[in-house]
Design a protein around this motif. Sequence first.
Motif, PDB file in Angstrom:
ATOM      1  N   ARG A   1       0.842  -1.196   0.000  1.00 51.59           N
ATOM      2  CA  ARG A   1       0.000   0.000   0.000  1.00 51.59           C
ATOM      3  C   ARG A   1       0.880   1.250   0.000  1.00 51.59           C
ATOM      4  O   ARG A   1       1.901   1.296   0.706  1.00 51.59           O
ATOM      5  N   ASP A   2       0.523   2.218  -0.796  1.00 46.47           N
ATOM      6  CA  ASP A   2       1.259   3.477  -1.012  1.00 46.47           C
ATOM      7  C   ASP A   2       2.417   3.341  -1.994  1.00 46.47           C
ATOM      8  O   ASP A   2       2.988   4.355  -2.411  1.00 46.47           O
TER       9      ASP A   2
ATOM     10  N   LYS B   1      10.875   7.109   2.383  1.00 46.85           N
ATOM     11  CA  LYS B   1      11.412   5.918   3.040  1.00 46.85           C
ATOM     12  C   LYS B   1      10.368   4.816   3.215  1.00 46.85           C
ATOM     13  O   LYS B   1      10.719   3.684   3.516  1.00 46.85           O
ATOM     14  N   HIS B   2       9.076   5.169   3.048  1.00 50.65           N
ATOM     15  CA  HIS B   2       8.022   4.171   3.216  1.00 50.65           C
ATOM     16  C   HIS B   2       7.409   3.732   1.888  1.00 50.65           C
ATOM     17  O   HIS B   2       6.486   2.927   1.870  1.00 50.65           O
ATOM     18  N   GLN B   3       7.878   4.281   0.775  1.00 51.61           N
ATOM     19  CA  GLN B   3       7.254   4.008  -0.514  1.00 51.61           C
ATOM     20  C   GLN B   3       8.292   3.552  -1.529  1.00 51.61           C
ATOM     21  O   GLN B   3       9.451   3.954  -1.484  1.00 51.61           O
ATOM     22  N   ASN B   4       7.842   2.735  -2.448  1.00 49.90           N
ATOM     23  CA  ASN B   4       8.702   2.268  -3.538  1.00 49.90           C
ATOM     24  C   ASN B   4       7.996   2.436  -4.870  1.00 49.90           C
ATOM     25  O   ASN B   4       6.765   2.368  -4.958  1.00 49.90           O
ATOM     26  N   ILE B   5       8.799   2.636  -5.907  1.00 47.56           N
ATOM     27  CA  ILE B   5       8.302   2.662  -7.283  1.00 47.56           C
ATOM     28  C   ILE B   5       8.783   1.384  -7.966  1.00 47.56           C
ATOM     29  O   ILE B   5       9.969   1.047  -7.908  1.00 47.56           O
ATOM     30  N   TYR B   6       7.864   0.685  -8.612  1.00 49.28           N
ATOM     31  CA  TYR B   6       8.194  -0.504  -9.397  1.00 49.28           C
ATOM     32  C   TYR B   6       7.890  -0.239 -10.864  1.00 49.28           C
ATOM     33  O   TYR B   6       6.842   0.332 -11.190  1.00 49.28           O
TER      34      TYR B   6
ATOM     35  N   ALA C   1      -1.055  -1.856  -3.982  1.00 50.83           N
ATOM     36  CA  ALA C   1      -0.374  -0.686  -4.535  1.00 50.83           C
ATOM     37  C   ALA C   1      -1.182  -0.083  -5.683  1.00 50.83           C
ATOM     38  O   ALA C   1      -2.009  -0.759  -6.297  1.00 50.83           O
ATOM     39  N   LYS C   2      -0.912   1.167  -5.971  1.00 49.08           N
ATOM     40  CA  LYS C   2      -1.530   1.825  -7.116  1.00 49.08           C
ATOM     41  C   LYS C   2      -0.713   1.503  -8.358  1.00 49.08           C
ATOM     42  O   LYS C   2       0.519   1.529  -8.325  1.00 49.08           O
TER      43      LYS C   2
END
Length: 393
Positions: free
Chosen positions: A120-121, A172-177, A143-144
């Motif tokens: 999430r996020d 620090k709490h989010q990642n992009i894939y 995740a979006k």
Amino acid sequence: MGLRIFTPMFPKKLHNKLEARKLTNALRQLETPADLADFSSNDYLGFSKSKVIFNRTHKFLIDNGIQNNGSSGSRLLSGNHVLYDIVESWLCDFHKSKSALIFNSGYDANVGLFSSVPQRDDVIFYDEYIHASIRDGLKLSNAKSYKFKHNNLKDLERHLKRCIKNKQAPNKHQNIYIVTESIFSMDGDSPDLKSMVQLCKAYHALLIVDEAHALGVFNKNGAGLLQDLKIEQEVFARIITFGKALGTHGAAILGSKFLKQYLINFARSFIYTTALPPHTLANIHAAYNELTTTNKREHLHTNISHFKNELIKNKLEHIFIESRSAIHCCIIPGNNLVKQLALKLKENGFNVKPILSPTVPKGEERLRFCLHAFNAPEEISEVLNLLAIFVEA
């Protein structure tokens, strides 16, 4: 009064969906494989019918005293046969990966990975032509996710810039894939993977690449396109499948040891399914052994070159999508027309599958030619000569 037998009715909504498929000539049917010249299967190297691999698999099982028919349970219960360690270690060495985790199929691998890893996020950007199994995994993710135009890095960067501007990620709490395929199954083309790696570095994104149609076809040992480009260490996760050029069954996710540990604990398609039987694991092992010694990959690329030359000779290149892989697609808009052309080729002894909408967008229906090491040059010349005649008719 006797007992009344209840016969459940087939729901009208479902019946209407079937009727809609019939009206657009898109209803799928199961067919028994015919004895035709094969331009439809994913068996690029002919491994699925290899007597050498068949016999080597049997000998490996006998020599090691393995006589199990099944695995008896999931890998977390009773199904984690000793062959898993052997094959996964082989995969790590062959693919230069820290870890490998075998799944029952490419579909299971993609659903397990994409439903469990992005949180999430987190934000996921995926190529609009990505495989259905990845899309299904993304639907199960918290995740979006957003699609970018096919193989269009400018559009991908536009999305990334907007993401950063809107402060969706990264922190620090989010990642992009970023998700793509090295060879796309419906077009046979490839993204600019080296530039995509640089884009990921610039935006601190994690790259995931499905190598299903590259394994066995690219790299001097058949290890795939990422290793051919020497960028396999720049990728967060690789998905490889064994049911195409390897001619067997199953799949694996390659990545860090932490990724493997995470998937064992959270990938539901791994946790809650019966493990592959020992015979399949031995078959994967035998297929990889053959991959390291065979010259069939050279035969395949000779056939790919011959196919492309014959396209030019028959003046067909303008209706084909550019490809250097084993997959070559001829755009024939309309389900009716593309099915008619496929039937004409079948009547002349060639198995070429029509790809219909909604599998591909309406207006982009196509004939999908899969090339193999075992296709005779004469077969390739004849099928394209016939296609040229039928297209002109």
